[in-house]
Motif scaffolding. Structure first.
Motif, mmCIF file in Angstrom:
data_model
loop_
_atom_site.group_PDB
_atom_site.id
_atom_site.type_symbol
_atom_site.label_atom_id
_atom_site.label_comp_id
_atom_site.label_asym_id
_atom_site.label_seq_id
_atom_site.Cartn_x
_atom_site.Cartn_y
_atom_site.Cartn_z
ATOM 1 N N SER A 63 0.801 -1.221 0.000
ATOM 2 C CA SER A 63 0.000 0.000 0.000
ATOM 3 C C SER A 63 0.834 1.272 0.000
ATOM 4 O O SER A 63 0.282 2.378 0.019
ATOM 5 C CB SER A 63 -0.922 0.010 1.224
ATOM 6 N N LEU A 64 2.164 1.157 -0.013
ATOM 7 C CA LEU A 64 3.009 2.343 0.073
ATOM 8 C C LEU A 64 2.724 3.393 -1.012
ATOM 9 O O LEU A 64 2.673 4.589 -0.703
ATOM 10 C CB LEU A 64 4.489 1.948 0.043
ATOM 11 N N PRO A 65 2.535 3.016 -2.276
ATOM 12 C CA PRO A 65 2.236 4.057 -3.275
ATOM 13 C C PRO A 65 1.005 4.883 -2.923
ATOM 14 O O PRO A 65 1.012 6.114 -3.054
ATOM 15 C CB PRO A 65 2.028 3.255 -4.566
ATOM 16 N N ARG A 66 -0.047 4.231 -2.432
ATOM 17 C CA ARG A 66 -1.255 4.965 -2.062
ATOM 18 C C ARG A 66 -0.992 5.844 -0.837
ATOM 19 O O ARG A 66 -1.468 6.972 -0.755
ATOM 20 C CB ARG A 66 -2.386 3.983 -1.771
ATOM 21 N N LEU A 67 -0.219 5.319 0.120
ATOM 22 C CA LEU A 67 0.093 6.114 1.307
ATOM 23 C C LEU A 67 0.852 7.384 0.938
ATOM 24 O O LEU A 67 0.559 8.464 1.458
ATOM 25 C CB LEU A 67 0.924 5.290 2.292
ATOM 26 N N TRP A 68 1.828 7.248 0.044
ATOM 27 C CA TRP A 68 2.587 8.426 -0.350
ATOM 28 C C TRP A 68 1.698 9.422 -1.076
ATOM 29 O O TRP A 68 1.832 10.642 -0.884
ATOM 30 C CB TRP A 68 3.785 8.037 -1.226
ATOM 31 N N GLN A 69 0.775 8.937 -1.879
ATOM 32 C CA GLN A 69 -0.130 9.848 -2.574
ATOM 33 C C GLN A 69 -1.020 10.609 -1.590
ATOM 34 O O GLN A 69 -1.155 11.828 -1.657
ATOM 35 C CB GLN A 69 -1.007 9.076 -3.563
#
Length: 268
Positions: free
Chosen positions: A64-70
């Motif tokens: 889920s890191l990409p969504r968290l960074w977004q």
């Protein structure tokens, strides 16, 4: 038998003097004026973008890191671009300690000296390895990668993935921050909750804790929640804009007097 209904008029409560020990508990409603919005309710982030809520569960990491960074990078960018609101500045001018559920760092930027962040810091990157203490400030941007926000994807110290320093669902709140928050609640003369639903635990226990130790408890929100819990937790519920109420209190407490008040200028 249910507790008596709390007052809900705009003028239901006003701090009497600077000698009162005032503690603020703040939530997303205080920062909504930056464009960040709120998380709960029909117009909240979780309702409008349920796929984002799905990404906020700790057991989804690291996928889920990409969504968290977004999500959190965007929020931190909004805070960085717009800066503190009139409410943040007024709280800082009153010199009151702050317990906040917000992760945007706006209380510190407004000048508050004591800020306990219960849900973490969206403006800081940390290593995902619990045994590694690497962290670094972010330069928030837009995008799904750590590099889009001024951080490396891999920890320079140990090579583990890097994430925003925010508390996700299923994660424990910072122990030190909760301990200090409870101590403030127990010693407050007045606890003022601003822009928070007042129903999310463990932060929701702070107003009842303060009230049990003799504090006057106040909730300020444009559209405050209702129900037995709110009536039991707060002596006064003020349905009004905190960006008008708080600067008014600040003038009263610190003697701003008449004339031009920068805290009442439109926030742009």
């Amino acid at each position: 038998m249910s507790p008596p209904e709390a007052p809900r008029s705009r003028g239901a409560y006003r701090p009497r003097s600077v000698e009162q020990r005032i503690v603020f508990l703040t939530g997303a409603g205080l920062s909504a004026r930056t464009g960040a919005g709120v998380f709960r309710g029909p117009e909240g982030l979780w309702a409008l973008a349920p796929e984002m809520e799905e990404a906020m569960h700790a057991d989804r990491l690291p996928a889920s890191l990409p969504r968290l960074w977004q999500v959190w990078g965007h929020l931190a960018r909004l805070a960085a671009d717009h800066g503190p609101t009139p409410g943040h500045y007024a709280i800082a001018r009153m010199g009151a300690p702050v317990i906040t559920q917000n992760v945007d760092g706006l209380h510190q930027r407004a000048g508050s000296g004591t800020v306990h962040e219960l849900h973490g810091r969206a403006y800081t990157a940390v290593c995902m390895d619990p045994g590694c203490d690497w962290e670094a400030p972010l330069a928030p941007g837009e995008g799904p990668r750590a590099e889009d926000h001024g951080a490396p994807s891999q920890c320079p110290a140990c090579g583990s993935p890097v994430r925003p320093d925010v508390v996700l669902f299923d994660e424990m709140l910072p122990e030190a921050a909760m301990r200090e928050a409870a101590a403030l609640a127990r010693t407050a003369d007045v606890l003022v909750a601003v822009g928070t639903s007042g129903i999310v635990f463990p932060a929701a226990q702070l107003a009842p804790l303060a009230r049990a130790h003799g504090a006057t408890t106040v909730l300020i929100d444009i559209d405050p929640p209702t129900g037995d819990f709110v009536r039991a937790a707060y002596d006064h519920v003020i349905a009004a804009d905190a960006h008008e109420i708080l600067p008014d209190w600040e003038r009263t407490l610190v003697g701003g007097g008449g004339g031009r008040n920068p805290f009442l200028e439109p926030f742009g």
